[in-house]
Scaffold this motif. Structure first.
Motif, PDB file in Angstrom:
ATOM      1  N   GLY A 166      -2.542  31.252 -23.363  1.00  0.00           N
ATOM      2  CA  GLY A 166      -2.523  29.645 -23.649  1.00  0.00           C
ATOM      3  C   GLY A 166      -1.429  29.115 -23.600  1.00  0.00           C
ATOM      4  O   GLY A 166      -1.345  27.730 -24.734  1.00  0.00           O
ATOM      5  N   LYS A 167      -0.788  29.439 -23.503  1.00  0.00           N
ATOM      6  CA  LYS A 167       0.671  28.638 -24.013  1.00  0.00           C
ATOM      7  C   LYS A 167       1.023  27.944 -22.977  1.00  0.00           C
ATOM      8  O   LYS A 167       1.398  26.819 -23.600  1.00  0.00           O
ATOM      9  N   GLY A 168       0.473  27.105 -22.244  1.00  0.00           N
ATOM     10  CA  GLY A 168       0.833  25.815 -21.054  1.00  0.00           C
ATOM     11  C   GLY A 168       0.183  24.779 -22.397  1.00  0.00           C
ATOM     12  O   GLY A 168      -0.133  23.896 -22.218  1.00  0.00           O
ATOM     13  N   SER A 193       8.372  23.925 -17.953  1.00  0.00           N
ATOM     14  CA  SER A 193       7.635  24.801 -16.752  1.00  0.00           C
ATOM     15  C   SER A 193       8.042  25.207 -15.581  1.00  0.00           C
ATOM     16  O   SER A 193       8.052  24.983 -14.656  1.00  0.00           O
ATOM     17  N   THR A 194       8.890  27.251 -15.814  1.00  0.00           N
ATOM     18  CA  THR A 194       9.335  26.870 -14.145  1.00  0.00           C
ATOM     19  C   THR A 194       8.479  27.171 -13.572  1.00  0.00           C
ATOM     20  O   THR A 194       8.331  26.672 -12.535  1.00  0.00           O
ATOM     21  N   GLY A 195       7.000  27.490 -13.919  1.00  0.00           N
ATOM     22  CA  GLY A 195       5.790  27.812 -13.047  1.00  0.00           C
ATOM     23  C   GLY A 195       5.877  26.335 -12.744  1.00  0.00           C
ATOM     24  O   GLY A 195       5.307  26.215 -11.028  1.00  0.00           O
ATOM     25  N   ASP A 196       5.707  25.088 -13.268  1.00  0.00           N
ATOM     26  CA  ASP A 196       4.999  24.193 -12.366  1.00  0.00           C
ATOM     27  C   ASP A 196       6.405  22.969 -11.659  1.00  0.00           C
ATOM     28  O   ASP A 196       5.899  22.888 -10.607  1.00  0.00           O
ATOM     29  N   LEU A 217       5.452  34.758  -2.759  1.00  0.00           N
ATOM     30  CA  LEU A 217       5.756  35.773  -4.118  1.00  0.00           C
ATOM     31  C   LEU A 217       5.248  35.582  -4.471  1.00  0.00           C
ATOM     32  O   LEU A 217       4.401  35.832  -5.354  1.00  0.00           O
ATOM     33  N   MET A 218       4.517  33.809  -5.100  1.00  0.00           N
ATOM     34  CA  MET A 218       3.802  33.078  -6.004  1.00  0.00           C
ATOM     35  C   MET A 218       2.537  33.704  -5.968  1.00  0.00           C
ATOM     36  O   MET A 218       1.784  33.880  -6.832  1.00  0.00           O
ATOM     37  N   ALA A 219       1.967  33.241  -4.883  1.00  0.00           N
ATOM     38  CA  ALA A 219       0.496  33.615  -4.254  1.00  0.00           C
ATOM     39  C   ALA A 219       0.415  35.425  -4.399  1.00  0.00           C
ATOM     40  O   ALA A 219      -0.997  35.148  -5.119  1.00  0.00           O
ATOM     41  N   GLU A 220       0.967  35.943  -4.404  1.00  0.00           N
ATOM     42  CA  GLU A 220       1.012  37.436  -4.963  1.00  0.00           C
ATOM     43  C   GLU A 220       0.945  37.601  -6.334  1.00  0.00           C
ATOM     44  O   GLU A 220       0.649  38.308  -6.633  1.00  0.00           O
ATOM     45  N   GLY A 221       1.311  36.822  -6.938  1.00  0.00           N
ATOM     46  CA  GLY A 221       1.513  36.977  -8.544  1.00  0.00           C
ATOM     47  C   GLY A 221       3.398  38.001  -8.739  1.00  0.00           C
ATOM     48  O   GLY A 221       3.546  38.315  -9.773  1.00  0.00           O
ATOM     49  N   LYS A 222       3.842  38.188  -7.501  1.00  0.00           N
ATOM     50  CA  LYS A 222       5.289  38.384  -8.188  1.00  0.00           C
ATOM     51  C   LYS A 222       6.445  36.966  -8.185  1.00  0.00           C
ATOM     52  O   LYS A 222       6.323  36.202  -8.610  1.00  0.00           O
ATOM     53  N   LEU A 223       7.284  37.444  -9.152  1.00  0.00           N
ATOM     54  CA  LEU A 223       8.396  37.012 -10.186  1.00  0.00           C
ATOM     55  C   LEU A 223       9.282  36.496  -8.736  1.00  0.00           C
ATOM     56  O   LEU A 223       9.866  37.531  -8.116  1.00  0.00           O
ATOM     57  N   VAL A 224       9.628  35.490  -9.167  1.00  0.00           N
ATOM     58  CA  VAL A 224      11.032  34.831  -8.084  1.00  0.00           C
ATOM     59  C   VAL A 224      11.957  35.307  -8.809  1.00  0.00           C
ATOM     60  O   VAL A 224      12.247  35.656 -10.075  1.00  0.00           O
ATOM     61  N   ASP A 225      13.320  35.378  -8.000  1.00  0.00           N
ATOM     62  CA  ASP A 225      14.474  35.848  -7.649  1.00  0.00           C
ATOM     63  C   ASP A 225      15.404  35.399  -9.850  1.00  0.00           C
ATOM     64  O   ASP A 225      14.888  33.672  -9.486  1.00  0.00           O
ATOM     65  N   ASP A 229       8.614  26.803 -21.020  1.00  0.00           N
ATOM     66  CA  ASP A 229       7.304  27.885 -21.128  1.00  0.00           C
ATOM     67  C   ASP A 229       7.447  28.260 -19.764  1.00  0.00           C
ATOM     68  O   ASP A 229       6.955  27.486 -18.634  1.00  0.00           O
ATOM     69  N   GLY A 230       6.967  29.801 -19.869  1.00  0.00           N
ATOM     70  CA  GLY A 230       6.921  30.439 -18.028  1.00  0.00           C
ATOM     71  C   GLY A 230       8.714  31.093 -18.030  1.00  0.00           C
ATOM     72  O   GLY A 230       8.682  32.125 -17.522  1.00  0.00           O
ATOM     73  N   TYR A 231       9.783  30.389 -19.151  1.00  0.00           N
ATOM     74  CA  TYR A 231      10.666  31.411 -19.186  1.00  0.00           C
ATOM     75  C   TYR A 231      11.744  31.408 -20.437  1.00  0.00           C
ATOM     76  O   TYR A 231      11.659  30.775 -21.447  1.00  0.00           O
ATOM     77  N   PRO A 232      12.205  32.279 -20.249  1.00  0.00           N
ATOM     78  CA  PRO A 232      12.801  33.337 -19.715  1.00  0.00           C
ATOM     79  C   PRO A 232      11.656  34.405 -19.051  1.00  0.00           C
ATOM     80  O   PRO A 232      10.779  34.840 -20.310  1.00  0.00           O
ATOM     81  N   ASN A 280      17.276  39.796 -18.122  1.00  0.00           N
ATOM     82  CA  ASN A 280      18.379  39.437 -16.982  1.00  0.00           C
ATOM     83  C   ASN A 280      18.568  37.483 -17.768  1.00  0.00           C
ATOM     84  O   ASN A 280      19.334  37.333 -17.682  1.00  0.00           O
ATOM     85  N   GLN A 281      17.357  36.533 -17.433  1.00  0.00           N
ATOM     86  CA  GLN A 281      16.829  35.336 -17.651  1.00  0.00           C
ATOM     87  C   GLN A 281      17.382  35.615 -18.655  1.00  0.00           C
ATOM     88  O   GLN A 281      17.928  34.402 -19.332  1.00  0.00           O
ATOM     89  N   ALA A 282      16.806  35.936 -19.441  1.00  0.00           N
ATOM     90  CA  ALA A 282      16.895  35.667 -21.571  1.00  0.00           C
ATOM     91  C   ALA A 282      19.289  35.940 -21.839  1.00  0.00           C
ATOM     92  O   ALA A 282      18.998  34.956 -21.886  1.00  0.00           O
ATOM     93  N   ALA A 298      -1.667  41.769 -10.466  1.00  0.00           N
ATOM     94  CA  ALA A 298      -0.753  41.382  -9.749  1.00  0.00           C
ATOM     95  C   ALA A 298       0.600  41.175 -11.053  1.00  0.00           C
ATOM     96  O   ALA A 298       1.432  42.056 -11.670  1.00  0.00           O
ATOM     97  N   ARG A 299       0.283  39.636 -11.618  1.00  0.00           N
ATOM     98  CA  ARG A 299       1.293  38.992 -11.974  1.00  0.00           C
ATOM     99  C   ARG A 299       1.183  40.051 -13.742  1.00  0.00           C
ATOM    100  O   ARG A 299       2.454  40.092 -14.741  1.00  0.00           O
ATOM    101  N   MET A 300      -0.069  40.555 -14.477  1.00  0.00           N
ATOM    102  CA  MET A 300      -0.100  41.419 -15.427  1.00  0.00           C
ATOM    103  C   MET A 300       0.867  42.477 -15.222  1.00  0.00           C
ATOM    104  O   MET A 300       1.556  43.335 -15.853  1.00  0.00           O
TER     105      MET A 300
HETATM  106  P1  AMP Z   1       3.550  30.382 -14.673  1.00  0.00           P
HETATM  107  O1  AMP Z   1       3.050  29.062 -13.986  1.00  0.00           O
HETATM  108  O2  AMP Z   1       4.355  30.705 -15.343  1.00  0.00           O
HETATM  109  O3  AMP Z   1       2.041  31.311 -14.462  1.00  0.00           O
HETATM  110  O4  AMP Z   1       4.422  31.102 -13.274  1.00  0.00           O
HETATM  111  C1  AMP Z   1       3.763  30.833 -11.781  1.00  0.00           C
HETATM  112  C2  AMP Z   1       4.386  31.749 -11.020  1.00  0.00           C
HETATM  113  O5  AMP Z   1       6.029  31.275 -11.214  1.00  0.00           O
HETATM  114  C3  AMP Z   1       4.696  32.906 -11.641  1.00  0.00           C
HETATM  115  O6  AMP Z   1       3.349  34.575 -11.264  1.00  0.00           O
HETATM  116  C4  AMP Z   1       6.231  33.240 -10.815  1.00  0.00           C
HETATM  117  O7  AMP Z   1       6.245  33.759  -9.408  1.00  0.00           O
HETATM  118  C5  AMP Z   1       6.777  32.307 -10.520  1.00  0.00           C
HETATM  119  N1  AMP Z   1       7.627  31.809 -12.328  1.00  0.00           N
HETATM  120  C6  AMP Z   1       7.438  31.118 -12.695  1.00  0.00           C
HETATM  121  N2  AMP Z   1       7.840  31.592 -13.616  1.00  0.00           N
HETATM  122  C7  AMP Z   1       9.295  32.112 -13.526  1.00  0.00           C
HETATM  123  C8  AMP Z   1      10.249  33.232 -14.227  1.00  0.00           C
HETATM  124  N3  AMP Z   1      11.253  31.974 -15.159  1.00  0.00           N
HETATM  125  N4  AMP Z   1      11.278  34.280 -13.192  1.00  0.00           N
HETATM  126  C9  AMP Z   1      10.509  34.189 -11.827  1.00  0.00           C
HETATM  127  N5  AMP Z   1       9.306  33.547 -11.544  1.00  0.00           N
HETATM  128  C10 AMP Z   1       9.242  32.647 -12.427  1.00  0.00           C
END
Ligand code: AMP
Length: 219
Positions: A15-17, A33-36, A55-63, A85-88, A92-94, A173-175
């Motif tokens: 619910g953070k968004g 929001s880095t996701g947005d 990467l995103m569609a598979e729920g993996k993190l971007v580098d 929101d969604g960062y860090p 490492n990002q922190a 995958a995201r979890m």
């Molecule tokens: P979110 O909307 O925050 O759930 O992010 C959606 C997707 O964007 C994530 O599953 C990642 O693939 C990517 N993403 C968003 N924020 C980050 C972040 N801080 N570091 C790496 N990947 C991110």
């Protein structure tokens, strides 16, 4: 440049968004929001978008370097205080963010972790629908918060969509990613005086009331 940044931590579906949208209105913050930002790049098919789409569609993190680069560029251009929101997302990002803030003399405000038990999260995410108009971005849920007209945003009339990473498979995958990165991230922040853990398994208004109190302490 920004004077202060605040951070909302939480799992996908915590619910953070939704809470971020209310906090930015109440405290006149810029919502970052880095996701947005990444989804916008994907929908515009920019070079970055094409690189991160799968990467995103598979729920993996971007580098980390890519995400840090995006965030630092935005902070340089920003005049208001910021809510992340969604960062860090990783320790490492922190650390990179902390180094950047120290170097630029920017203060770290409230760091709030919105905590929701894992069993509740999947149902929230799979039923989530979001407004396809990025500047609106309203968030609904097919059962808990349906739009008045099915598939249409109450606020702006645009079609609602189901995010491609909000399926059960991508959620798991995201979890998995979240569980492997979250504890070190929490360890990074939990001893700070401005850190707060908030029970996110309550009605949105109640969660907001708690967050509002914490944000007032560091506004
Ligand atoms: P979110 O909307 O925050 O759930 O992010 C959606 C997707 O964007 C994530 O599953 C990642 O693939 C990517 N993403 C968003 N924020 C980050 C972040 N801080 N570091 C790496 N990947 C991110």
């Amino acid at each position: 440049m920004t004077n202060k940044v605040h951070i909302l931590l939480g799992a996908p579906g915590s619910g953070k968004g939704t809470q971020a949208k209310r906090l930015v209105e109440t405290f006149r913050l810029t919502h970052l929001s880095t996701g947005d930002i990444l989804r916008d790049a994907v929908s515009k098919e920019t070079e970055l978008g094409l690189r991160v789409k799968n990467l995103m569609a598979e729920g993996k993190l971007v580098d980390d370097d890519t995400v840090n680069g995006l965030v630092f560029a935005r902070l340089q251009d920003e005049n208001q205080d910021v809510l992340f929101d969604g960062y860090p997302r990783t320790q490492n990002q922190a650390q990179s963010l902390q180094d950047f803030l120290s170097q630029k003399g920017i203060e770290l405000g409230t760091v709030a972790d919105v905590h929701v038990p894992q069993a509740v999260l999947e149902a929230r995410v799979v039923g989530r629908r979001v407004c396809s108009n990025n500047t609106c971005g309203a968030i609904y849920h097919v059962e808990n918060k349906p739009s008045k007209q099915q598939g249409v945003c109450d606020l702006c009339g645009s079609p609602l969509k189901h995010r491609s990473d909000d399926t059960s498979e991508a959620f798991r995958a995201r979890m998995g990613e979240f569980n492997s990165t979250f504890q070190p991230l929490l360890a990074f922040y939990k001893d700070r005086l401005t850190f707060r853990s908030v029970d996110g398994n309550r009605a949105p208004d109640e969660v907001f009331a708690t967050l509002e109190t914490h944000f007032k302490e560091n506004a």
